[in-house]
Design a protein around this motif. Structure first.
Motif, mmCIF file in Angstrom:
data_model
loop_
_atom_site.group_PDB
_atom_site.id
_atom_site.type_symbol
_atom_site.label_atom_id
_atom_site.label_comp_id
_atom_site.label_asym_id
_atom_site.label_seq_id
_atom_site.Cartn_x
_atom_site.Cartn_y
_atom_site.Cartn_z
ATOM 1 N N ALA A 55 0.689 -1.363 0.254
ATOM 2 C CA ALA A 55 0.223 0.043 0.188
ATOM 3 C C ALA A 55 0.995 1.145 0.362
ATOM 4 C CB ALA A 55 -0.738 0.452 1.212
ATOM 5 N N ALA A 73 1.921 -0.296 -5.379
ATOM 6 C CA ALA A 73 0.727 -0.744 -5.274
ATOM 7 C C ALA A 73 0.574 -2.081 -6.763
ATOM 8 C CB ALA A 73 -0.647 0.003 -5.346
ATOM 9 N N ARG A 89 -5.218 2.281 3.152
ATOM 10 C CA ARG A 89 -4.758 1.294 1.434
ATOM 11 C C ARG A 89 -4.562 0.013 1.600
ATOM 12 N NH1 ARG A 89 -0.572 5.842 0.145
ATOM 13 N NH2 ARG A 89 -1.681 7.486 0.472
ATOM 14 N N SER A 90 -4.491 -0.454 3.148
ATOM 15 C CA SER A 90 -3.790 -2.596 2.965
ATOM 16 C C SER A 90 -5.427 -2.859 3.069
ATOM 17 C CB SER A 90 -2.932 -2.520 4.368
ATOM 18 O OG SER A 90 -3.522 -1.796 4.821
ATOM 19 N N VAL A 134 -6.192 -3.145 -0.864
ATOM 20 C CA VAL A 134 -4.642 -4.387 -1.027
ATOM 21 C C VAL A 134 -5.422 -5.401 -0.220
ATOM 22 C CG1 VAL A 134 -2.402 -5.492 -0.741
ATOM 23 C CG2 VAL A 134 -2.876 -2.848 -0.716
#
Length: 222
Positions: free
Chosen positions: A64, A68, A207-208, A211
């Motif tokens: 992340a 990406a 963001r993770s 992911v």
């Protein structure tokens, strides 16, 4: 002289191929930065662990934060490189388009620097490890040799240094904080983050989740 230079180049290429091939199976015993710290008399903390012994939150967090498209590119993210070049031409803050594969090649085989020779060697080793190792091994090596603080190398040492626990028990928030300090591991603190690092870690944590939900880390799991 030309014959000597040709033999030297061939010899270096063969040596690098054997070196990279060996690290597919043998864990890198030392890196330039580890040797630098040891020569300075600093304590070097490091404990190698398999990728399966690191909480999945951490590889997701570094994907992340750093790369990406790690699972979909072949070592070089051309889109990120083009964007970095555009920012640099416009006079913005200088930034690279370095992937996790490139960072792994630099950390495992080379030294810091921006010379053409060093960047060329980085590109060569990046191509080699993408060919010989595969994504899972690249991530495993990256998380075991990355610098997370002064004398702190690898996920296991970092987890114990900052959170007093093994890397296998890292939470999503803790993993995001470790990923947030990677750009400046000596100046930032994962356990007691400053305002900027705390905000950055929060963005990485969000963001993770993406992911994980979108399977952007699927190449890592058997």
């Amino acid at each position: 002289m030309l014959r000597f230079l040709a033999r030297l180049v061939v010899g270096l290429l063969l040596f690098s191929l054997l070196w990279a091939g060996a690290y597919r199976f043998v864990d890198p015993p030392l890196t330039y930065l580890m040797a630098r710290d040891a020569l300075r008399g600093e304590s070097v903390k490091r404990q190698w662990v398999d990728l399966d012994d690191i909480a999945r939150h951490l590889p997701r967090a570094v994907i992340a934060a750093e790369d990406a498209r790690f699972c979909s590119h072949h070592g070089f993210d051309m889109e990120a490189i083009e964007k970095a070049m555009e920012r640099n031409r416009e006079g913005g803050r200088l930034r690279g388009g370095s992937t996790i594969s490139q960072q792994t090649a630099k950390n495992a085989f080379l030294w810091p620097g921006r010379t053409m020779v060093r960047k060329g060697a980085e590109a060569w080793f990046t191509a080699l490890i993408e060919l010989l190792w595969g994504k899972r091994r690249i991530m495993e090596v990256y998380l075991n040799v990355a610098e997370f603080g002064r004398g702190v190398y690898g996920a296991e040492a970092a987890a114990r240094h900052y959170f007093d626990k093994p890397a296998s028990r890292l939470t999503r928030q803790e993993a995001a904080r470790l990923a947030a300090i990677l750009p400046q591991p000596v100046k930032r603190d994962a356990a007691r983050p400053g305002p900027y690092t705390r905000r950055y870690a929060g963005r990485i944590e969000s963001r993770s989740r993406v992911v994980a939900n979108e399977g952007l880390d699927a190449c890592l799991w058997r």
